[in-house]
Design an enzyme around this catalytic site. Structure first.
Site, PDB file in Angstrom:
ATOM      1  N   LYS A 181      -1.622   8.241   5.904  1.00 16.89           N
ATOM      2  CA  LYS A 181      -2.611   6.800   5.634  1.00 16.89           C
ATOM      3  C   LYS A 181      -3.361   6.308   6.570  1.00 16.89           C
ATOM      4  O   LYS A 181      -2.859   5.261   7.299  1.00 16.89           O
ATOM      5  CB  LYS A 181      -1.194   5.593   4.585  1.00 16.89           C
TER       6      LYS A 181
ATOM      7  N   HIS B 225       5.289  -3.012  -6.596  1.00 17.05           N
ATOM      8  CA  HIS B 225       6.784  -3.093  -5.985  1.00 17.05           C
ATOM      9  C   HIS B 225       7.423  -4.416  -6.002  1.00 17.05           C
ATOM     10  O   HIS B 225       8.524  -4.314  -5.498  1.00 17.05           O
ATOM     11  CB  HIS B 225       5.575  -3.568  -4.528  1.00 17.05           C
TER      12      HIS B 225
END
Ligand code: PNS
Length: 161
Positions: A41, A17
């Site tokens: 999630k 990321h």
């Protein structure tokens, strides 16, 4: 001013990321990294914790802001006056899902373009789920997450048992 947003779960932020954030930050006047809810999630870290992790790992980047939002990404982009959604692509396996999201977001907000940055080859295999799995089993995550948050992740896993 060209504003881009980089949305994700960031549960937790990984070196993959961070690589996307650093590269995207050079392409826009301002990059907003926004922690969002992914209905598929169940996050391990709270939105605040994930934002804190992101803040301390991006503090060297002057044009990066960290935010959290609960709602539609297309609406958030409109609210923030963003022209671009940035996503990272690791492998073909990411593509179908990302393609579907990009088309949906364009339908919801035609003023915003999604652009994909290919991951750096060294992070192709890396995911937050893998980091959590390693940490939960007592493994070291130093090679996978920014150094500033490694200890916090370790302590958090110890606390949760
Ligand atoms: O890091 P992730 O989990 O792949 O990020 C996915 C995320 C959070 C960007 C996506 O689930 C999302 O945009 N959620 C916000 C709700 C939304 O806008 N849904 C419609 C987009 S298709």
């Amino acid at each position: 001013m060209k504003i881009a947003i980089y949305p994700g779960s960031f549960d937790p932020v990984t070196l993959g990321h961070l690589d996307i954030i650093e590269r995207a930050s050079t392409l826009f006047d301002k990059l907003i990294v926004v922690v969002m809810h992914n209905a598929a999630k169940s996050p391990m870290f709270t939105v605040e914790e994930r934002m804190d992790f992101l803040r301390c790992t991006t503090s060297h980047l002057n044009n990066v802001e960290v935010d959290g939002f609960s709602g539609l990404l297309a609406n958030y982009a409109a609210q923030r006056g963003a022209c671009t959604i940035v996503k990272g692509l690791r492998a073909m396996s990411d593509f179908e899902y990302e393609f579907q999201m990009a088309l949906t977001n364009r339908k919801l907000n035609p003023d915003v373009e999604t652009v994909f940055l290919t991951t750096s080859a060294k992070y192709m295999y890396l995911s937050s789920s893998m980091v959590k799995d390693i940490a939960q089993h007592g493994g070291k995550v130093a090679d996978f997450v920014p150094a500033q948050i490694e200890e916090e992740i370790f302590q958090r896993m110890r606390k949760d048992g």
